[in-house]
Design an enzyme around this catalytic site. Structure first.
Site, mmCIF file in Angstrom:
data_model
loop_
_atom_site.group_PDB
_atom_site.id
_atom_site.type_symbol
_atom_site.label_atom_id
_atom_site.label_comp_id
_atom_site.label_asym_id
_atom_site.label_seq_id
_atom_site.Cartn_x
_atom_site.Cartn_y
_atom_site.Cartn_z
ATOM 1 N N MET A 141 30.122 37.386 33.819
ATOM 2 C CA MET A 141 29.397 37.339 35.081
ATOM 3 C C MET A 141 29.550 38.648 35.839
ATOM 4 O O MET A 141 30.671 39.094 36.087
ATOM 5 C CB MET A 141 29.920 36.190 35.951
ATOM 6 N N SER A 167 36.180 37.336 31.482
ATOM 7 C CA SER A 167 36.361 38.268 32.596
ATOM 8 C C SER A 167 36.777 39.659 32.152
ATOM 9 O O SER A 167 36.781 40.590 32.956
ATOM 10 C CB SER A 167 37.417 37.714 33.553
ATOM 11 N N GLY A 168 37.173 39.786 30.890
ATOM 12 C CA GLY A 168 37.744 41.042 30.432
ATOM 13 C C GLY A 168 39.237 41.105 30.623
ATOM 14 O O GLY A 168 39.854 42.148 30.448
ATOM 15 N N GLY A 169 39.849 39.975 30.963
ATOM 16 C CA GLY A 169 41.298 39.878 31.131
ATOM 17 C C GLY A 169 41.944 39.125 29.988
ATOM 18 O O GLY A 169 41.262 38.524 29.147
ATOM 19 N N CYS A 205 34.359 31.227 45.702
ATOM 20 C CA CYS A 205 33.817 31.789 44.465
ATOM 21 C C CYS A 205 33.857 30.752 43.348
ATOM 22 O O CYS A 205 32.895 30.591 42.590
ATOM 23 C CB CYS A 205 34.604 33.031 44.070
ATOM 24 N N GLY A 261 39.709 30.809 31.917
ATOM 25 C CA GLY A 261 41.117 31.116 31.677
ATOM 26 C C GLY A 261 42.029 30.705 32.812
ATOM 27 O O GLY A 261 43.148 31.214 32.930
ATOM 28 N N CYS A 295 38.194 38.216 44.925
ATOM 29 C CA CYS A 295 37.538 37.732 43.715
ATOM 30 C C CYS A 295 36.298 38.549 43.379
ATOM 31 O O CYS A 295 35.379 38.672 44.189
ATOM 32 C CB CYS A 295 37.156 36.267 43.929
#
Length: 367
Positions: free
Chosen positions: A33, A9-11, A108, A132, A200
């Site tokens: 995504m 997610s880039g987190g 989601c 995650g 989300c």
């Protein structure tokens, strides 16, 4: 070597989850995504809104790229914008139109992260998928994570149970401070990145401005449910939820008001003054669209009626296509449209969507 495709997610959570999987000896592939067209707010009506806290989706992708490069795994990117609109955002809008309080994160997970993503991962040759999330899988069943403060099993309770046999949650036994520590020790760019909030995949927005792109904004009366006195004007019923105190903008009263309900036909927002516990408490709810995750169908168990709520003891009465959930101790702000998630100890055994709410055998129509 088993292959795992992990949602990046880039987190920080997905970053550390990917790092852990690699250290555990899996062949790890990242998959980012793209589920929302942030450039034009995905406004299919033709009214793009380019100045409204645009979701930093590209920054998230760039961060995911850097993390994958750092730990040495490939990263793929896939577009689910249309599917997200069809299966999640349309549901979200439809529920708001009905005056209910939807939970798009639940849908989601059901339709995107643990369905379309799962299918794409299998196309990539995955033995397992991973995310995650803070949750736990034991013998293919869903349980609460060890970090109860971050546990996200509530949001996963609507996923098809068959998927869980192929799911790994690398953070299931790790607490959030340790996740940050691992990220810092391994110089991951997301180590100090703020956790995402908001809807989300859509992110933090000015909720009112955002929804105006999709639903008509129809002001109406704010009415005291006890006295029938008109106290002011609301900006549109969709912007309010049960129990809300802030943002009512009703002048001329020293008492704190709170939302107790909506009348869609008359476009009235009902508020009350006084003991919110008495006004908002109920003792029974009907839940439908049941999703069972376990063979256990107990007469008594624990339930959460919203995220961040303590577990509540409940009694279940089963019918063909719905369940009556009783809680004689009374619970505040059980709200139609939200998920009711059922637990036996730490195991999540199923969930349903709250349809109707009752107190003393009378339906609370205003909820």
């Amino acid at each position: 070597m088993k292959k795992v495709v992990i949602g990046m997610s880039g987190g920080v959570d997905s970053s550390v989850a990917a790092y852990i999987l690699q250290k555990q000896g899996y062949e790890v592939i990242g998959l980012f995504m793209r589920n929302w067209d942030s450039l034009v707010n995905n406004d299919i009506s033709g009214n793009p809104n380019l100045n409204n806290n645009i979701c930093p989706q590209e920054q998230d992708y760039n961060d995911a790229v850097k993390v994958c490069e750092k730990i040495g795994i490939p990263l793929h990117r896939i577009d689910f914008v249309k599917e997200y609109w069809d299966y999640v955002f349309t549901y979200f809008l439809d529920e708001l139109k009905k005056g209910r309080t939807p939970n798009p994160d639940v849908m989601c997970n059901k339709y995107i992260k643990f369905d379309l993503f799962y299918k794409k991962a299998k196309e990539l040759g995955a033995d397992y998928i991973a995310t995650g999330h803070y949750a736990k899988i034991i013998d293919g069943n869903l349980y609460k994570a060890s970090d109860k403060n971050k546990d996200q099993s509530y949001f996963l309770a609507y996923v098809n149970k068959e998927i869980f046999k192929d799911v790994i949650f690398p953070l299931q036994d790790i607490e959030k401070p340790e996740v940050r520590k691992i990220a810092l020790e391994n110089d991951l760019i997301t180590a100090k990145k703020k956790d995402s909030t908001g809807i989300c995949f859509i992110g933090e927005r000015n909720f009112k401005n955002f929804l105006e792109n999709y639903l008509p904004n129809i002001p109406g009366k704010i009415v005291n449910i006890d006295t029938n006195e008109v106290l002011g004007e609301h900006i549109g019923l969709m912007y309010y939820t049960i129990g809300q105190r802030r943002g009512l903008n009703v002048g001329g009263t020293l008492d704190r008001l709170f939302v107790v309900g909506k009348d869609l036909n008359k476009n009235i927002l009902y508020v009350a003054i006084g003991d919110e516990n008495e006004k908002l408490k109920s003792d029974m709810a009907i839940i439908d669209n049941i999703n069972w995750l376990s063979d256990s169908k107990p007469n008594k168990c624990m339930a959460k009626f919203r995220y961040r709520q303590n577990d509540n003891p409940v009694e279940l009465i089963y019918h063909d296509d719905y369940i009556v959930v009783k809680y004689p101790q009374k619970i505040k702000a059980v709200t139609p449209g939200q998920a009711c998630v059922l637990y036996l100890d730490d195991e999540c055994i199923g969930s349903g969507i709250i349809k109707e709410v009752y107190k003393n055998n009378e339906k609370l129509w205003y909820l």
